[in-house]
Design a protein around this motif. Sequence first.
Motif, PDB file in Angstrom:
ATOM      1  N   PRO A  69       0.771  -1.156  -0.096  1.00  0.00           N
ATOM      2  CA  PRO A  69      -0.050  -0.038  -0.112  1.00  0.00           C
ATOM      3  C   PRO A  69       0.764   1.190  -0.098  1.00  0.00           C
ATOM      4  O   PRO A  69       1.953   1.291   0.728  1.00  0.00           O
ATOM      5  CB  PRO A  69      -0.899  -0.144   1.146  1.00  0.00           C
ATOM      6  CG  PRO A  69      -0.781  -1.510   1.823  1.00  0.00           C
ATOM      7  CD  PRO A  69       0.480  -1.978   1.091  1.00  0.00           C
ATOM      8  N   GLY A  71       0.839   5.508   0.337  1.00  0.00           N
ATOM      9  CA  GLY A  71      -0.035   6.921   0.634  1.00  0.00           C
ATOM     10  C   GLY A  71       0.778   8.097   0.005  1.00  0.00           C
ATOM     11  O   GLY A  71       0.906   8.057  -1.278  1.00  0.00           O
ATOM     12  N   GLY A  72       1.276   9.047   0.858  1.00  0.00           N
ATOM     13  CA  GLY A  72       1.973  10.040   0.052  1.00  0.00           C
ATOM     14  C   GLY A  72       3.490   9.896  -0.047  1.00  0.00           C
ATOM     15  O   GLY A  72       4.152  10.657  -0.492  1.00  0.00           O
ATOM     16  N   ASN A  73       4.045   8.485   0.365  1.00  0.00           N
ATOM     17  CA  ASN A  73       5.335   8.245   0.407  1.00  0.00           C
ATOM     18  C   ASN A  73       6.202   9.342   0.999  1.00  0.00           C
ATOM     19  O   ASN A  73       7.371   9.325   0.870  1.00  0.00           O
ATOM     20  CB  ASN A  73       6.017   8.056  -1.280  1.00  0.00           C
ATOM     21  CG  ASN A  73       6.962   7.299  -1.353  1.00  0.00           C
ATOM     22  OD1 ASN A  73       7.383   6.542  -0.618  1.00  0.00           O
ATOM     23  ND2 ASN A  73       7.595   7.788  -2.319  1.00  0.00           N
ATOM     24  N   THR A  74       5.755   9.863   2.174  1.00  0.00           N
ATOM     25  CA  THR A  74       6.569  10.565   3.060  1.00  0.00           C
ATOM     26  C   THR A  74       7.064   9.847   4.197  1.00  0.00           C
ATOM     27  O   THR A  74       7.833  10.482   5.075  1.00  0.00           O
ATOM     28  CB  THR A  74       5.801  12.001   3.578  1.00  0.00           C
ATOM     29  OG1 THR A  74       4.795  11.292   4.525  1.00  0.00           O
ATOM     30  CG2 THR A  74       5.456  12.536   2.454  1.00  0.00           C
ATOM     31  N   GLY A  75       6.697   8.736   4.420  1.00  0.00           N
ATOM     32  CA  GLY A  75       7.217   7.586   5.556  1.00  0.00           C
ATOM     33  C   GLY A  75       8.813   7.496   5.623  1.00  0.00           C
ATOM     34  O   GLY A  75       9.366   7.596   4.326  1.00  0.00           O
ATOM     35  N   GLN A 142      -0.797  11.493   3.176  1.00  0.00           N
ATOM     36  CA  GLN A 142      -2.326  11.142   3.110  1.00  0.00           C
ATOM     37  C   GLN A 142      -2.941  10.542   4.343  1.00  0.00           C
ATOM     38  O   GLN A 142      -2.122   9.906   5.223  1.00  0.00           O
ATOM     39  CB  GLN A 142      -2.577   9.777   1.973  1.00  0.00           C
ATOM     40  CG  GLN A 142      -2.181  10.256   0.442  1.00  0.00           C
ATOM     41  CD  GLN A 142      -2.105   9.082  -0.315  1.00  0.00           C
ATOM     42  OE1 GLN A 142      -2.626   7.937   0.046  1.00  0.00           O
ATOM     43  NE2 GLN A 142      -1.779   9.653  -1.499  1.00  0.00           N
ATOM     44  N   THR A 149       0.457   4.534   9.873  1.00  0.00           N
ATOM     45  CA  THR A 149       1.803   4.748  10.476  1.00  0.00           C
ATOM     46  C   THR A 149       1.415   5.395  12.124  1.00  0.00           C
ATOM     47  O   THR A 149       2.325   5.848  12.727  1.00  0.00           O
ATOM     48  CB  THR A 149       2.942   5.781   9.997  1.00  0.00           C
ATOM     49  OG1 THR A 149       2.087   6.834   9.723  1.00  0.00           O
ATOM     50  CG2 THR A 149       3.238   5.262   8.804  1.00  0.00           C
ATOM     51  N   GLY A 152       2.304  11.193  14.288  1.00  0.00           N
ATOM     52  CA  GLY A 152       2.366  12.023  15.701  1.00  0.00           C
ATOM     53  C   GLY A 152       2.282  13.478  15.141  1.00  0.00           C
ATOM     54  O   GLY A 152       1.252  14.175  14.872  1.00  0.00           O
ATOM     55  N   GLU A 428       7.334   7.928  16.227  1.00  0.00           N
ATOM     56  CA  GLU A 428       6.483   8.484  15.520  1.00  0.00           C
ATOM     57  C   GLU A 428       6.514   7.507  14.174  1.00  0.00           C
ATOM     58  O   GLU A 428       5.490   7.551  13.623  1.00  0.00           O
ATOM     59  CB  GLU A 428       6.809   9.746  15.248  1.00  0.00           C
ATOM     60  CG  GLU A 428       6.395  10.777  16.569  1.00  0.00           C
ATOM     61  CD  GLU A 428       6.302  12.289  16.025  1.00  0.00           C
ATOM     62  OE1 GLU A 428       5.545  13.017  16.466  1.00  0.00           O
ATOM     63  OE2 GLU A 428       7.359  12.542  14.971  1.00  0.00           O
TER      64      GLU A 428
HETATM   65  C1  LIG Z   1       9.515  16.355   6.265  1.00  0.00           C
HETATM   66  C2  LIG Z   1       8.837  15.375   7.100  1.00  0.00           C
HETATM   67  C3  LIG Z   1       8.344  15.727   8.048  1.00  0.00           C
HETATM   68  C4  LIG Z   1       7.624  14.575   9.096  1.00  0.00           C
HETATM   69  N1  LIG Z   1       7.272  14.739  10.198  1.00  0.00           N
HETATM   70  C5  LIG Z   1       6.568  13.783  11.015  1.00  0.00           C
HETATM   71  C6  LIG Z   1       6.115  13.983  12.046  1.00  0.00           C
HETATM   72  O1  LIG Z   1       6.322  15.026  12.963  1.00  0.00           O
HETATM   73  N2  LIG Z   1       5.456  12.957  12.808  1.00  0.00           N
HETATM   74  C7  LIG Z   1       5.251  11.898  12.237  1.00  0.00           C
HETATM   75  O2  LIG Z   1       4.574  10.943  12.949  1.00  0.00           O
HETATM   76  N3  LIG Z   1       5.798  11.470  10.964  1.00  0.00           N
HETATM   77  C8  LIG Z   1       6.364  12.770  10.216  1.00  0.00           C
HETATM   78  N4  LIG Z   1       6.794  12.125   9.072  1.00  0.00           N
HETATM   79  C9  LIG Z   1       6.848  11.040   8.480  1.00  0.00           C
HETATM   80  C10 LIG Z   1       5.702  10.733   7.384  1.00  0.00           C
HETATM   81  O3  LIG Z   1       5.096  12.045   7.056  1.00  0.00           O
HETATM   82  C11 LIG Z   1       4.287   9.978   8.456  1.00  0.00           C
HETATM   83  O4  LIG Z   1       4.809   8.815   8.658  1.00  0.00           O
HETATM   84  C12 LIG Z   1       2.945  10.066   7.486  1.00  0.00           C
HETATM   85  O5  LIG Z   1       2.229   9.281   8.484  1.00  0.00           O
HETATM   86  C13 LIG Z   1       3.171   8.912   6.382  1.00  0.00           C
HETATM   87  O6  LIG Z   1       2.177   9.104   5.494  1.00  0.00           O
HETATM   88  P1  LIG Z   1       2.094   8.839   3.931  1.00  0.00           P
HETATM   89  O7  LIG Z   1       0.627   9.043   3.370  1.00  0.00           O
HETATM   90  O8  LIG Z   1       3.421   9.620   3.392  1.00  0.00           O
HETATM   91  O9  LIG Z   1       2.294   7.332   4.030  1.00  0.00           O
HETATM   92  P2  LIG Z   1       3.592   6.466   2.975  1.00  0.00           P
HETATM   93  O10 LIG Z   1       4.715   6.852   3.203  1.00  0.00           O
HETATM   94  O11 LIG Z   1       3.067   6.259   1.705  1.00  0.00           O
HETATM   95  O12 LIG Z   1       3.157   4.711   3.755  1.00  0.00           O
HETATM   96  C14 LIG Z   1       3.742   4.888   5.206  1.00  0.00           C
HETATM   97  C15 LIG Z   1       3.259   3.421   5.618  1.00  0.00           C
HETATM   98  O13 LIG Z   1       1.710   3.277   5.682  1.00  0.00           O
HETATM   99  C16 LIG Z   1       1.330   2.258   4.699  1.00  0.00           C
HETATM  100  N5  LIG Z   1       0.154   2.888   3.997  1.00  0.00           N
HETATM  101  C17 LIG Z   1      -0.080   3.897   3.483  1.00  0.00           C
HETATM  102  N6  LIG Z   1      -1.225   4.284   3.297  1.00  0.00           N
HETATM  103  C18 LIG Z   1      -1.872   3.025   3.594  1.00  0.00           C
HETATM  104  C19 LIG Z   1      -3.313   2.683   3.488  1.00  0.00           C
HETATM  105  N7  LIG Z   1      -4.283   3.501   3.107  1.00  0.00           N
HETATM  106  N8  LIG Z   1      -3.701   1.591   4.116  1.00  0.00           N
HETATM  107  C20 LIG Z   1      -2.705   0.754   4.647  1.00  0.00           C
HETATM  108  N9  LIG Z   1      -1.421   1.131   4.496  1.00  0.00           N
HETATM  109  C21 LIG Z   1      -1.172   2.168   4.128  1.00  0.00           C
HETATM  110  C22 LIG Z   1       2.648   1.998   3.592  1.00  0.00           C
HETATM  111  O14 LIG Z   1       2.325   0.652   3.172  1.00  0.00           O
HETATM  112  C23 LIG Z   1       3.646   2.344   4.575  1.00  0.00           C
HETATM  113  O15 LIG Z   1       4.124   1.093   5.292  1.00  0.00           O
HETATM  114  C24 LIG Z   1       7.320  13.285   8.331  1.00  0.00           C
HETATM  115  C25 LIG Z   1       8.050  13.128   7.240  1.00  0.00           C
HETATM  116  C26 LIG Z   1       8.617  14.239   6.399  1.00  0.00           C
HETATM  117  C27 LIG Z   1       9.235  13.823   4.874  1.00  0.00           C
END
Ligand SMILES: Cc1cc2nc3c(=O)[nH]c(=O)nc-3n(C[C@H](O)[C@H](O)[C@H](O)COP(=O)(O)OP(=O)(O)OC[C@H]3O[C@@H](n4cnc5c(N)ncnc54)[C@H](O)[C@@H]3O)c2cc1C
Length: 470
Positions: A69, A71-75, A142, A149, A152, A428
């Motif tokens: 899966p 999402g926004g790939n920011t993990g 997203q 994740t 936080g 987090e």
């Molecule tokens: C500049 C920056 C600052 C950040 N600051 C913070 C912060 O302050 N606190 C914090 O907690 N994190 C932070 N993060 C990390 C990140 O933004 C979080 O982990 C965010 O929640 C990931 O969301 P995403 O949509 O990008 O998920 P993705 O990176 O796309 O995916 C993350 C994980 O979730 C799974 N996933 C995604 N979507 C779904 C879905 N719909 N159903 C099931 N599984 C799914 C993926 O398989 C993967 O394992 C930061 C990242 C960056 C780049």
Amino acid sequence: MQDSGFLPRLLEALGPDVVTTDAQAIAPWLSDWRGIYRGDAQAVVRPRNTDEVARCLALCQQWRVPVVPRGGNTGLCGGATPDDRPANVVLSLDRMNAIRSVDTIANTMVAEAGCILGNLRRAAHDADRQLPLSLAAEDSCQIGGNLATNAGGVNVVRYGMARELVLGLEAVLPDGEVFHGLRTLRKDNTGYDLKQLLIGSEGTLGVITAVALRLLPRTDQRAVVLAAVESPQQALQLFSLLYSRCGARLQAFEFFTGPCLDLVLTHAEGVQAPFADRHPAYVLVELADTTDEAGLNSLLEATIGDALEQGLCLDAAVSASLSQVEAMWKLREEISEAQRADGPHLKHDISLPIESIPVFMERMAARLRQLDAAIRPFVFGHFGDGNLHYNLSRPAGAPQDWATTHGEAVTAEVLDEVMRHGGSISAEHGIGQLKREYFHRYKDPLELRLMVGIKRLLDPAGIMNPGKLL
Ligand SMILES: Cc1cc2nc3c(=O)[nH]c(=O)nc-3n(C[C@H](O)[C@H](O)[C@H](O)COP(=O)(O)OP(=O)(O)OC[C@H]3O[C@@H](n4cnc5c(N)ncnc54)[C@H](O)[C@@H]3O)c2cc1C
């Protein structure tokens, strides 16, 4: 296992508009945000609705095809990046981005999993409400990824982690069955809270397709103070005083050391030193409320005045305008970027019982002096949540690949110390592929066994995000 019959069936079920198999078009979906991980996949699937997610997963399970899966790939842990198996399918939620409802009587929002967090926050704001989940990546991540994740961010001290904002969710399980938990009830004590299993599961149990969230009143009135402190111990005492005086209005309590500020002043543009003197550490405190900016400022000024009198901080500057609020926050928010500009480093997103932070930092400093006195620690984080970014930069003059060659040994020192205090190796950001080995090393064996049991129950074929977490 890649099977020549799978792709035609997938294309037949979902069509070429949803299923992409062209190698060039797939390439951008195969690496993570930081460019650390890269994998392989036979297709990228971009469903438009829950039914298409269900059809995709049912076929993947039938043909034993791994699903990642996305999402926004920011993990920051490589969780949304496929491994190197060419059989992988990347399932992106980006097209499922509708806000289904915003209800200002029930104070709820129902949204599809692919909605960008920043858009949800703006929609809540426009409806005179607040979605308090806030992080620097909010205009890219997203809500589905945030829940997967259990994100936080900066307001946890007041509102808790992402899971505390969730009333219900809808998800597709690996066999294609839909978990219809999209309820907006505040109270529902009918057995196990199954939605909480999916929150924080990093895509290993199913695909979150929609969420029902709590909305809160807008707290547009803000007052911020930047205080210089002698030590983490002083920061702890200041936190306690502010909490007892300001209660629920305490919205953020951030901490950073003097070297972090120096780094920001060196690398960031448009920033100024907040005090004439340099100090060992700083805390940034934000109070916020629905009304009465003047009252908020006087509360903060009076509390900080008492703190100065009691010797709980060395110096302090209270914001007098919104631009000052933003300037103070910039000093905190630019630290990660400044450290990136400084060069490769080791990141440790750790959490500790808050009262253990001072002794943890003391012991680690001593340990680092023994290991290599020239290692440069940059310690900052969400102090009020017991969450530190205990980041270590290479000694001046050390080879560029220092973090790679010394990373494992140094990280083990940090995480061993975290565990001695009953902390967590991931506050987090989750586990993904980055921390999987440490997760298995440090997690309590019973908890690990239970997690494996839950995984087997929900995903017996092991197709969901293999190689991540478990
Ligand atoms: C500049 C920056 C600052 C950040 N600051 C913070 C912060 O302050 N606190 C914090 O907690 N994190 C932070 N993060 C990390 C990140 O933004 C979080 O982990 C965010 O929640 C990931 O969301 P995403 O949509 O990008 O998920 P993705 O990176 O796309 O995916 C993350 C994980 O979730 C799974 N996933 C995604 N979507 C779904 C879905 N719909 N159903 C099931 N599984 C799914 C993926 O398989 C993967 O394992 C930061 C990242 C960056 C780049």
